[in-house]
Enzyme design. Structure first.
Site, PDB file in Angstrom:
ATOM      1  N   HIS A 159      13.564  12.061 -22.249  1.00  0.00           N
ATOM      2  CA  HIS A 159      13.405  11.869 -23.694  1.00  0.00           C
ATOM      3  C   HIS A 159      12.149  12.650 -24.031  1.00  0.00           C
ATOM      4  O   HIS A 159      11.042  12.115 -23.995  1.00  0.00           O
ATOM      5  CB  HIS A 159      13.248  10.383 -24.049  1.00  0.00           C
ATOM      6  N   HIS A 209      18.508  13.387 -28.441  1.00  0.00           N
ATOM      7  CA  HIS A 209      17.050  13.413 -28.324  1.00  0.00           C
ATOM      8  C   HIS A 209      16.639  14.744 -27.714  1.00  0.00           C
ATOM      9  O   HIS A 209      17.450  15.429 -27.082  1.00  0.00           O
ATOM     10  CB  HIS A 209      16.573  12.239 -27.444  1.00  0.00           C
ATOM     11  N   ASP A 252      26.111   8.190 -16.512  1.00  0.00           N
ATOM     12  CA  ASP A 252      25.025   8.894 -17.204  1.00  0.00           C
ATOM     13  C   ASP A 252      23.977   9.160 -16.140  1.00  0.00           C
ATOM     14  O   ASP A 252      23.232   8.257 -15.740  1.00  0.00           O
ATOM     15  CB  ASP A 252      24.471   8.025 -18.337  1.00  0.00           C
ATOM     16  N   ASP A 311      20.545  15.900 -18.612  1.00  0.00           N
ATOM     17  CA  ASP A 311      20.961  14.562 -19.061  1.00  0.00           C
ATOM     18  C   ASP A 311      22.436  14.648 -19.443  1.00  0.00           C
ATOM     19  O   ASP A 311      22.764  15.205 -20.497  1.00  0.00           O
ATOM     20  CB  ASP A 311      20.091  14.149 -20.262  1.00  0.00           C
ATOM     21  N   TYR A 326      31.235   1.591 -27.821  1.00  0.00           N
ATOM     22  CA  TYR A 326      31.119   0.570 -26.773  1.00  0.00           C
ATOM     23  C   TYR A 326      31.754  -0.718 -27.291  1.00  0.00           C
ATOM     24  O   TYR A 326      31.237  -1.337 -28.218  1.00  0.00           O
ATOM     25  CB  TYR A 326      29.645   0.342 -26.433  1.00  0.00           C
ATOM     26  N   ASP A 363       0.822  -1.214   0.000  1.00  0.00           N
ATOM     27  CA  ASP A 363       0.000   0.000   0.000  1.00  0.00           C
ATOM     28  C   ASP A 363       0.858   1.268   0.000  1.00  0.00           C
ATOM     29  O   ASP A 363       0.413   2.326   0.412  1.00  0.00           O
ATOM     30  CB  ASP A 363      -0.947  -0.015   1.212  1.00  0.00           C
ATOM     31  N   GLU A 407      28.090  13.224 -23.194  1.00  0.00           N
ATOM     32  CA  GLU A 407      26.748  13.776 -23.464  1.00  0.00           C
ATOM     33  C   GLU A 407      26.580  15.157 -22.842  1.00  0.00           C
ATOM     34  O   GLU A 407      26.797  15.338 -21.640  1.00  0.00           O
ATOM     35  CB  GLU A 407      25.686  12.832 -22.879  1.00  0.00           C
ATOM     36  N   HIS A 435      23.212   3.634 -31.152  1.00  0.00           N
ATOM     37  CA  HIS A 435      22.076   4.503 -30.819  1.00  0.00           C
ATOM     38  C   HIS A 435      22.154   5.802 -31.608  1.00  0.00           C
ATOM     39  O   HIS A 435      23.104   6.031 -32.351  1.00  0.00           O
ATOM     40  CB  HIS A 435      22.015   4.767 -29.311  1.00  0.00           C
ATOM     41  N   HIS A 442      22.025   0.449 -21.000  1.00  0.00           N
ATOM     42  CA  HIS A 442      21.130   0.786 -19.887  1.00  0.00           C
ATOM     43  C   HIS A 442      21.520   0.034 -18.616  1.00  0.00           C
ATOM     44  O   HIS A 442      20.690  -0.556 -17.942  1.00  0.00           O
ATOM     45  CB  HIS A 442      19.670   0.502 -20.259  1.00  0.00           C
ATOM     46  N   GLU A 445      25.200  13.064 -27.832  1.00  0.00           N
ATOM     47  CA  GLU A 445      25.764  12.003 -27.010  1.00  0.00           C
ATOM     48  C   GLU A 445      26.335  10.821 -27.804  1.00  0.00           C
ATOM     49  O   GLU A 445      25.847   9.695 -27.698  1.00  0.00           O
ATOM     50  CB  GLU A 445      24.714  11.487 -26.021  1.00  0.00           C
ATOM     51  N   ARG A 466      30.921   7.250 -23.571  1.00  0.00           N
ATOM     52  CA  ARG A 466      29.901   8.167 -24.113  1.00  0.00           C
ATOM     53  C   ARG A 466      30.162   9.539 -23.491  1.00  0.00           C
ATOM     54  O   ARG A 466      30.567   9.609 -22.318  1.00  0.00           O
ATOM     55  CB  ARG A 466      28.479   7.678 -23.775  1.00  0.00           C
TER      56      ARG A 466
HETATM   57  N1  GLY Z   1      20.041   9.108 -19.939  1.00  0.00           N
HETATM   58  C1  GLY Z   1      19.297   8.624 -21.014  1.00  0.00           C
HETATM   59  C2  GLY Z   1      19.864   9.038 -22.284  1.00  0.00           C
HETATM   60  O1  GLY Z   1      20.983   9.498 -22.345  1.00  0.00           O
HETATM   61  O2  GLY Z   1      19.210   9.013 -23.277  1.00  0.00           O
HETATM   62 MN    MN Z   2      20.435  11.292 -23.386  1.00  0.00          MN
HETATM   63 MN    MN Z   3      22.009  10.294 -20.718  1.00  0.00          MN
END
Ligand code: GLY
Ligand code: MN
Ligand code: MN
Length: 435
Positions: free
Chosen positions: A358, A351, A257, A268, A385, A36, A404, A347, A240, A381, A402
């Site tokens: 996102h 975004h 990240d 982000d 990898y 609950d 970003e 990827h 992820h 970004e 990465r």
């Molecule tokens: N942190 C999610 C992305 O970089 O898209």
């Molecule tokens: Mn991102």
């Molecule tokens: Mn990110």
């Protein structure tokens, strides 16, 4: 401008586009975590965008066809026994005043009012997000109204996502939003610098996560804008990776990240650095490829360029760099054509960013990539990898990188909202080796 004016301006903008339509929106439902107890409440982004209301149990009707009450809020009624548990609720009168509504009513009256509003409107806009119960209820009501008005005419012809209007509006951040986004970016940037400086071999990934997230909250953020990723070594190659449970080893690269949500707005940021504060030759080789691509794409980010052009530029630079350091072989054209680069870069370049990490808004319209205009905010970004099972040269295996940043398109070019976190190799090494 008082913040309630920000929301009324947005509602007016919506009304101007709706014609004889009505917007009937529900706030996000609460989500159970265990038994609950609920997850911390987070309002639906479209509902918040148009009302500024952050409490659960709400709905609203924005109806230009109702001359007496074009904006009605529906909220939970005051109830001292419940308020002891969850906090004071505003009276209906105070809710209306505070949120600039013509009236505020009990949420129990929402559906009957929605039905009446539909009768005098040509189209119903609603939030078609994750709340399926609300979606079915809206469909149900439209069907009911159609029966009622069959002999008299009028009524809605259909149900449409309010996002078809708000998601275009949300692509362009106003001054109020940009202030909050810069604050989210600043808190997140400081948190990254702290974690980078604190990192030592043999720490656990969750200990870096704790440094980041403690700073988010300490500075007034709501917490992470999305689940933090802290991965050392091979974990950094899992896009992820959110377990954050492993020990960071000497010689690992660490990918973080993570970013804060502040007053509903997300940042982000990703940074990648050597756990021991000194890049090895192999780490440096891959890092420089990613950094060169990231900086080139940011430099090219200005009004008139398309999302696709930025992604294509990023991809070409990454592929050329990977050929140069011996990760890929062949010509850049061939590799891009046959998509073999996807083993290491799988990827998109970025975004939209805003209320949602996102953020809403299309990337294509009429088959064409969206053209960048002032006020748009997005991430850049690129990453490479190389997981431990890859056939890449041994020295590169187990390295994920990465970088970003969050970029605002301005009249003349762009502003990097997250430039404060070091990303040049010399600056990272200097920060990590400072006493
Ligand atoms: N942190 C999610 C992305 O970089 O898209
Ligand atoms: Mn991102
Ligand atoms: Mn990110």
């Amino acid at each position: 401008m008082p913040s309630s004016n920000v929301y009324s301006k947005r509602r007016q903008n919506l009304i101007n586009q709706m014609g004889k339509g009505v917007a009937i929106l529900k706030g996000a439902p609460e989500q159970i975590r265990t038994n609950d107890t609920e997850y911390p409440y987070r309002q639906d982004s479209d509902f918040f965008y148009l009302t500024g209301y952050t409490e659960p149990g709400a709905a609203c009707i924005i109806n230009p066809n109702d001359k007496d009450n074009p904006f009605t809020m529906f909220v939970l009624p005051q109830d001292p026994k419940k308020e002891v548990w969850t906090g004071w609720r505003l009276s209906f009168e105070d809710t209306a005043t505070h949120f600039g509504a013509d009236q505020a009513l009990d949420i129990g009256e929402f559906e009957s009012n929605a039905l009446e509003a539909m009768k005098i409107s040509s189209k119903v806009y609603t939030n078609l997000s994750h709340d399926k119960v609300h979606q079915y209820k809206m469909l149900d009501l439209v069907g009911e109204v159609r029966k009622v008005v069959q002999r008299t005419g009028g009524g809605p012809e259909g149900l449409e996502s309010v996002g078809s209007l708000t998601h275009v509006m949300r692509l362009f951040k106003d001054e109020h939003e940009l202030g909050l986004m810069q604050k989210a970016a600043d808190i997140s940037a400081d948190a990254h610098s702290k974690a980078m400086q604190a990192c030592k071999p043999d720490m656990y990934e969750y200990q870096l996560q704790a440094i980041l997230e403690s700073h988010f909250v300490h500075e007034g953020g709501a917490g992470p804008a999305y689940t933090s990723i802290v991965g050392g070594g091979d974990n950094a190659t899992v896009l992820h990776y959110i377990k954050n449970r492993d020990k960071i080893k000497d010689g690992d690269m660490v990918l973080i990240d993570a970013a804060a949500e502040y007053d509903m707005y997300a940042a982000d940021i990703t940074r990648t650095f050597p756990a021991n504060g000194k890049f090895s030759d192999a780490q440096r080789a891959i890092y420089e490829v990613v950094l060169k691509a990231q900086k080139a794409v940011i430099d090219a980010s200005k009004p008139g360029v398309t999302f696709k052009e930025l992604h294509d530029m990023d991809l070409r630079l990454l592929v050329e760099g990977m050929i140069e350091i011996g990760l890929l072989s062949g010509t850049a054209d061939e590799i891009i054509e046959n998509e073999s680069y996807q083993e290491y870069f799988m990827h998109k370049t970025g975004h939209w960013l805003g209320l949602d990490v996102h953020d809403m808004g299309n990337y294509m319209a009429d088959g064409e990539s969206i053209v960048m205009k002032p006020g748009m905010v997005f991430t850049v970004e690129p990453g490479i990898y190389v997981n431990s099972k890859s056939k890449a040269p041994e020295k590169y295996r187990g390295i994920g990188i990465r970088i970003e940043d969050d970029i605002l398109i301005t009249e003349t070019g762009n502003k990097n909202l997250t430039a404060a976190v070091p990303k040049e190799i010399v600056d990272i090494e200097a920060l990590m080796n400072r006493d």
